[in-house]
Design a protein around this motif. Structure first.
Motif, PDB file in Angstrom:
ATOM      1  N   UNK A 144       0.820  -1.213   0.000  1.00  0.00           N
ATOM      2  CA  UNK A 144       0.000   0.000   0.000  1.00  0.00           C
ATOM      3  C   UNK A 144       0.854   1.263   0.000  1.00  0.00           C
ATOM      4  N   UNK A 145       0.279   2.333  -0.546  1.00  0.00           N
ATOM      5  CA  UNK A 145       1.032   3.586  -0.704  1.00  0.00           C
ATOM      6  C   UNK A 145       1.432   4.186   0.639  1.00  0.00           C
ATOM      7  N   UNK A 146       0.558   4.100   1.632  1.00  0.00           N
ATOM      8  CA  UNK A 146       0.854   4.721   2.927  1.00  0.00           C
ATOM      9  C   UNK A 146       2.037   4.031   3.613  1.00  0.00           C
ATOM     10  N   UNK A 147       2.030   2.698   3.642  1.00  0.00           N
ATOM     11  CA  UNK A 147       3.140   1.951   4.254  1.00  0.00           C
ATOM     12  C   UNK A 147       4.433   2.190   3.487  1.00  0.00           C
ATOM     13  N   UNK A 148       4.328   2.265   2.172  1.00  0.00           N
ATOM     14  CA  UNK A 148       5.519   2.517   1.347  1.00  0.00           C
ATOM     15  C   UNK A 148       6.088   3.903   1.639  1.00  0.00           C
ATOM     16  N   UNK A 149       5.209   4.887   1.778  1.00  0.00           N
ATOM     17  CA  UNK A 149       5.676   6.252   2.081  1.00  0.00           C
ATOM     18  C   UNK A 149       6.376   6.297   3.434  1.00  0.00           C
ATOM     19  N   UNK A 150       5.866   5.539   4.414  1.00  0.00           N
ATOM     20  CA  UNK A 150       6.510   5.507   5.744  1.00  0.00           C
ATOM     21  C   UNK A 150       7.924   4.927   5.642  1.00  0.00           C
ATOM     22  N   UNK A 151       8.074   3.875   4.848  1.00  0.00           N
ATOM     23  CA  UNK A 151       9.398   3.276   4.662  1.00  0.00           C
ATOM     24  C   UNK A 151      10.339   4.258   3.956  1.00  0.00           C
ATOM     25  N   UNK A 152       9.812   5.001   2.996  1.00  0.00           N
ATOM     26  CA  UNK A 152      10.635   5.985   2.279  1.00  0.00           C
ATOM     27  C   UNK A 152      11.134   7.067   3.229  1.00  0.00           C
ATOM     28  N   UNK A 159      19.536   8.515   5.406  1.00  0.00           N
ATOM     29  CA  UNK A 159      20.371   9.006   4.319  1.00  0.00           C
ATOM     30  C   UNK A 159      20.357   8.124   3.088  1.00  0.00           C
ATOM     31  N   UNK A 160      19.303   7.289   2.947  1.00  0.00           N
ATOM     32  CA  UNK A 160      19.221   6.372   1.811  1.00  0.00           C
ATOM     33  C   UNK A 160      18.099   6.811   0.869  1.00  0.00           C
ATOM     34  N   UNK A 161      18.427   6.959  -0.397  1.00  0.00           N
ATOM     35  CA  UNK A 161      17.414   7.280  -1.399  1.00  0.00           C
ATOM     36  C   UNK A 161      16.536   6.054  -1.649  1.00  0.00           C
ATOM     37  N   UNK A 162      15.292   6.290  -2.047  1.00  0.00           N
ATOM     38  CA  UNK A 162      14.408   5.157  -2.343  1.00  0.00           C
ATOM     39  C   UNK A 162      13.525   5.448  -3.540  1.00  0.00           C
ATOM     40  N   UNK A 163      13.167   4.372  -4.226  1.00  0.00           N
ATOM     41  CA  UNK A 163      12.196   4.443  -5.313  1.00  0.00           C
ATOM     42  C   UNK A 163      11.077   3.461  -5.005  1.00  0.00           C
ATOM     43  N   UNK A 164       9.871   3.820  -5.393  1.00  0.00           N
ATOM     44  CA  UNK A 164       8.711   2.950  -5.183  1.00  0.00           C
ATOM     45  C   UNK A 164       8.582   1.998  -6.363  1.00  0.00           C
ATOM     46  N   UNK A 165       8.216   0.745  -6.071  1.00  0.00           N
ATOM     47  CA  UNK A 165       8.071  -0.243  -7.144  1.00  0.00           C
ATOM     48  C   UNK A 165       6.883  -1.159  -6.866  1.00  0.00           C
ATOM     49  N   UNK A 166       6.258  -1.626  -7.941  1.00  0.00           N
ATOM     50  CA  UNK A 166       5.197  -2.623  -7.815  1.00  0.00           C
ATOM     51  C   UNK A 166       3.826  -2.080  -8.167  1.00  0.00           C
ATOM     52  N   UNK A 167       3.356  -2.430  -9.357  1.00  0.00           N
ATOM     53  CA  UNK A 167       2.001  -2.073  -9.757  1.00  0.00           C
ATOM     54  C   UNK A 167       1.770  -0.592  -9.994  1.00  0.00           C
ATOM     55  N   UNK A 168       2.843   0.150 -10.244  1.00  0.00           N
ATOM     56  CA  UNK A 168       2.694   1.601 -10.425  1.00  0.00           C
ATOM     57  C   UNK A 168       2.304   1.898 -11.870  1.00  0.00           C
ATOM     58  N   UNK A 177       3.939  10.769  -5.008  1.00  0.00           N
ATOM     59  CA  UNK A 177       4.742  11.956  -5.318  1.00  0.00           C
ATOM     60  C   UNK A 177       4.955  12.875  -4.129  1.00  0.00           C
ATOM     61  N   UNK A 178       4.069  12.839  -3.155  1.00  0.00           N
ATOM     62  CA  UNK A 178       4.170  13.790  -2.047  1.00  0.00           C
ATOM     63  C   UNK A 178       5.092  13.312  -0.923  1.00  0.00           C
ATOM     64  N   UNK A 179       5.553  12.067  -0.986  1.00  0.00           N
ATOM     65  CA  UNK A 179       6.366  11.519   0.097  1.00  0.00           C
ATOM     66  C   UNK A 179       7.851  11.749  -0.107  1.00  0.00           C
ATOM     67  N   UNK A 180       8.646  10.880   0.510  1.00  0.00           N
ATOM     68  CA  UNK A 180      10.101  11.024   0.473  1.00  0.00           C
ATOM     69  C   UNK A 180      10.766  10.152  -0.587  1.00  0.00           C
ATOM     70  N   UNK A 181       9.984   9.641  -1.519  1.00  0.00           N
ATOM     71  CA  UNK A 181      10.576   8.876  -2.614  1.00  0.00           C
ATOM     72  C   UNK A 181      11.364   9.790  -3.542  1.00  0.00           C
ATOM     73  N   UNK A 182      12.444   9.241  -4.101  1.00  0.00           N
ATOM     74  CA  UNK A 182      13.206   9.982  -5.113  1.00  0.00           C
ATOM     75  C   UNK A 182      12.649   9.716  -6.509  1.00  0.00           C
ATOM     76  N   UNK A 183      11.793   8.676  -6.619  1.00  0.00           N
ATOM     77  CA  UNK A 183      11.232   8.358  -7.921  1.00  0.00           C
ATOM     78  C   UNK A 183      10.382   7.104  -7.872  1.00  0.00           C
ATOM     79  N   UNK A 184       9.932   6.688  -9.054  1.00  0.00           N
ATOM     80  CA  UNK A 184       9.119   5.479  -9.177  1.00  0.00           C
ATOM     81  C   UNK A 184       9.792   4.507 -10.153  1.00  0.00           C
ATOM     82  N   UNK A 185       9.573   3.214  -9.902  1.00  0.00           N
ATOM     83  CA  UNK A 185      10.079   2.126 -10.741  1.00  0.00           C
ATOM     84  C   UNK A 185       8.909   1.503 -11.484  1.00  0.00           C
TER      85      UNK A 185
END
Length: 209
Positions: A144-152, A159-168, A177-185
């Motif tokens: 889910x987007x909310x749990x993913x945003x918390x991990x980001x 200090x670790x960059x992250x990208x979201x992946x899976x079903x995007x 887009x509003x969270x701490x992700x650096x991008x999408x996969x």
């Protein structure tokens, strides 16, 4: 090394309609706005992966290329590496690849994030699957987007960059887009598209909101 992680494309020869279609699709995706490429081909031999990687490096220019799982191939062709939780452990991968290349790591839970060694962390993590996906066989259900945003956010605090992946897809990319992700996969949304350049452009615009 400063990298634009906004739109990270992972290749898939089956979705592309054949291994020979991968490089042309990637070229079109880059034309449409893809900023990072990962060569993922679980069934191919190391030799076949190396051949495709070299072709991709010829057309990608400054766009970084990651190879999924094949650390020896990544070292041989002098490109970056992405590993999953069940692939080679991070320290061994770093020892084989050397200090100058980037290593990405798949992370799906807070426990996996907490297990990262702060003194030798990956350069980027792929968080997901965000949404349930059929692209990767045996993938777990989407977190889910909310749990993913918390991990980001937790990753960024380390200090670790992250990208979201899976079903995007273009219709849900804005949720990240509003969270701490650096991008999408993305995989299927570009690799199986009739017009990969247009698909990449649409995804990028959707993510940027």
């Amino acid at each position: 090394m400063s990298i634009d992680w906004t739109l990270y494309l992972i290749t898939d020869p089956e979705l592309a309609g054949g291994r020979d279609k991968v490089v042309p699709i990637v070229q079109e995706a880059v034309r449409g706005g893809a900023t990072v490429v990962q060569l993922r081909d679980k069934q191919a031999s190391d030799e076949a992966v190396e051949t495709t990687a070299r072709k991709l490096m010829e057309v990608l220019g400054d766009i970084p290329l990651f190879i999924n799982d094949r650390v020896e191939v990544a070292a041989k062709v002098d490109c970056h590496l992405h590993i999953g939780q069940s692939d080679m452990d991070f320290h061994s991968a770093r020892a084989l690849l050397g200090p100058d290349k980037l290593i990405g790591l798949s992370v799906g839970t807070a426990q996996q994030l907490d297990a990262i060694d702060p003194h030798e962390a990956p350069d980027v993590i792929g968080i997901g699957p965000v949404y349930s996906t059929m692209t990767k066989k045996n993938a777990p259900a989407g977190i889910g987007a909310e749990a993913a945003r918390r991990l980001a956010t937790a990753a960024r605090e380390r200090g670790i960059e992250s990208v979201a992946i899976g079903g995007i897809k273009a219709h849900n990319a804005h949720e990240l887009s509003a969270g701490d992700f650096a991008g999408i996969c993305v995989v299927s949304e570009i690799m199986a598209a009739d017009d990969p350049a247009a698909a990449a452009h649409q995804l990028k615009e959707a993510y940027r909101g």
